[in-house]
Scaffold this active site. Structure first.
Site, PDB file in Angstrom:
ATOM      1  N   ASP A 179       0.851  -1.180   0.000  1.00  0.00           N
ATOM      2  CA  ASP A 179       0.000   0.000   0.000  1.00  0.00           C
ATOM      3  C   ASP A 179       0.899   1.247   0.000  1.00  0.00           C
ATOM      4  O   ASP A 179       1.843   1.321  -0.779  1.00  0.00           O
ATOM      5  CB  ASP A 179      -0.962  -0.035   1.191  1.00  0.00           C
ATOM      6  CG  ASP A 179      -2.116   0.956   1.071  1.00  0.00           C
ATOM      7  OD1 ASP A 179      -3.122   0.614   0.431  1.00  0.00           O
ATOM      8  OD2 ASP A 179      -2.003   2.069   1.610  1.00  0.00           O
ATOM      9  N   TYR A 298      -4.177  13.270   0.207  1.00  0.00           N
ATOM     10  CA  TYR A 298      -4.230  14.652  -0.273  1.00  0.00           C
ATOM     11  C   TYR A 298      -2.830  15.173  -0.574  1.00  0.00           C
ATOM     12  O   TYR A 298      -2.577  15.743  -1.650  1.00  0.00           O
ATOM     13  CB  TYR A 298      -4.907  15.528   0.784  1.00  0.00           C
ATOM     14  CG  TYR A 298      -5.034  16.980   0.410  1.00  0.00           C
ATOM     15  CD1 TYR A 298      -6.182  17.461  -0.209  1.00  0.00           C
ATOM     16  CD2 TYR A 298      -4.010  17.885   0.673  1.00  0.00           C
ATOM     17  CE1 TYR A 298      -6.302  18.808  -0.552  1.00  0.00           C
ATOM     18  CE2 TYR A 298      -4.122  19.227   0.336  1.00  0.00           C
ATOM     19  CZ  TYR A 298      -5.270  19.681  -0.274  1.00  0.00           C
ATOM     20  OH  TYR A 298      -5.383  21.005  -0.621  1.00  0.00           O
ATOM     21  N   HIS A 349      -4.502  -7.893  -0.105  1.00  0.00           N
ATOM     22  CA  HIS A 349      -3.804  -6.629   0.100  1.00  0.00           C
ATOM     23  C   HIS A 349      -2.973  -6.585   1.371  1.00  0.00           C
ATOM     24  O   HIS A 349      -1.924  -5.963   1.404  1.00  0.00           O
ATOM     25  CB  HIS A 349      -4.843  -5.506   0.117  1.00  0.00           C
ATOM     26  CG  HIS A 349      -4.264  -4.133   0.149  1.00  0.00           C
ATOM     27  ND1 HIS A 349      -3.467  -3.631  -0.854  1.00  0.00           N
ATOM     28  CD2 HIS A 349      -4.362  -3.133   1.072  1.00  0.00           C
ATOM     29  CE1 HIS A 349      -3.108  -2.395  -0.567  1.00  0.00           C
ATOM     30  NE2 HIS A 349      -3.632  -2.058   0.597  1.00  0.00           N
TER      31      HIS A 349
END
Length: 385
Positions: A179, A298, A349
């Site tokens: 990730d 972000y 994952h």
């Protein structure tokens, strides 16, 4: 910047507050036979909330984590952001010359992902190498401090992780991540590779001519994630603060937001209710609160980030698990520095948590005798080349 031992100690007041919030839950309606197509199923969330409120024993798991995972904090200075107090796991092997291994999690993970692999790499054996394991809680996650200034992006996460290893006395080390951990460890390889970062391994290779059946299935999985499962990323990349109000104020909102990913991003892993609630509780009780963990999305986008820097010149290892979010054909990821590739028949994952033996087995094969990265960290290798 001294190291301080750390134990998780959630206050009784925080536990009481959580129960009050759960007592006030108002559930949404749900369509008949909705299944998982619309998101986390209502019956699952109702069951988990009832268990969290009336039967789940946080103190039991708090004590287990404290017993199993040697935890510490220390201040690490990051250029332009000052010192941040970082929480991390540091499990040493009895083999003094074991290989230092930095494990980096992503979202919606935490240091807890390392829990199931932790006993394995530190084992002493004449058949495979041993590792000193460091699992960082990234700033904004778990019990690490969160940055207060905007602009803390991938380069800064890489910097603080690298400086943690140096502070622990590991001038040379190897890395493993999935990730965001993939992007961060690849950035470490690009920025600090050669002198300090000696090799890196990931279970989420992120970058054609003929595709194998496995690779075709992998591309179908990737397309499904892009079409059906990426809405969370767009929100967290653009307006994380707005979402943060719901996650910080509602434990049920936090549960639904992350539980969906635990189901969809794993390969049929048999989550118990207690496992799910411990995972979610780490976010609820985290030092900065769950909203802080979203900001990496972000900052990554606003910094113009790409998924990994291309200038990696150290030995690279890939482990492919079929239910990973992005499953690219191995042909696309080949390069002169890719020295190890492993294809697994199952797993998703959260490889360290779902398939700890397989992941550690890959690290042993990559860095052990006869492995392509054997001797990468000469000063910390139990087997001298």
């Amino acid at each position: 910047m001294a190291e301080l031992p750390f134990n998780i100690a959630v206050s009784d007041q925080e536990l009481d507050f959580l129960k009050k919030k759960l007592d006030l839950v108002r559930f949404p309606d749900e369509l008949d036979n909705a299944g998982r197509d619309y998101g986390a199923p209502l019956k699952d969330i109702q069951r988990l909330v009832a268990h969290w409120k009336d039967r789940y024993d946080w103190r039991k798991y708090e004590a287990q984590i404290n017993m199993e995972m040697p935890q510490f904090t220390r201040d690490i200075a990051v250029e332009g952001f000052g010192p941040l107090n970082v929480h991390y796991i540091h499990k040493k092997s009895s083999v003094a010359s074991a290989i230092p291994l930095l494990f980096v999690h992503g979202w919606p993970g935490s240091f807890l992902e390392a829990r199931r692999i932790l006993p394995l790499p530190v084992e002493e054996s004449s058949d495979y190498p041993s590792f000193h394991v460091v699992a960082i809680s990234l700033p904004g996650y778990g019990f690490s401090e969160t940055p207060k200034k905007r602009g803390f992006a991938i380069d800064q996460y890489a910097e603080i992780s690298h400086k943690l290893m140096l502070a622990l006395g590991y001038n040379e080390y190897v890395t493993q991540g999935g990730d965001w951990g993939t992007v961060i460890t690849q950035t470490i390889a690009a920025d600090y590779g050669g002198k300090h970062s000696k090799a890196w391994h990931t279970n989420q290779p992120s970058l054609v001519t003929r595709l194998t059946p496995v690779e075709k299935v992998g591309l179908e999985r990737t397309k499904w994630v892009q079409d059906e499962g990426c809405g969370y990323s767009e929100e967290q990349c653009t307006q994380p603060q707005t979402l943060g109000y719901g996650l910080a104020d509602s434990p049920v909102g936090l549960l639904g937001w992350i539980y969906e990913k635990l189901l969809n991003w794993t390969d049929g892993y048999p989550w118990t209710d207690d496992e799910v609630l411990t995972w979610i509780s780490i976010y609820w009780f985290s030092r900065p609160g769950p909203a802080a963990s979203l900001r990496i999305y972000y900052e990554f986008r606003k910094s113009g980030g790409e998924f990994g820097k291309p200038a990696v010149s150290i030995p690279t290892g890939y482990s492919f698990f079929p239910k990973e979010l992005v499953v690219l054909p191995r042909f696309w990821l080949r390069g002169k520095h890719v020295v190890f590739v492993s294809q697994h028949e199952s797993g998703g994952h959260f490889a360290a948590y779902e398939r700890p033996k397989e992941l550690v087995g890959d690290l042993r094969n990559m860095f052990g005798k006869g492995g392509p990265a054997f001797g990468a960290v000469v000063s910390h290798n139990g087997f001298k080349p």
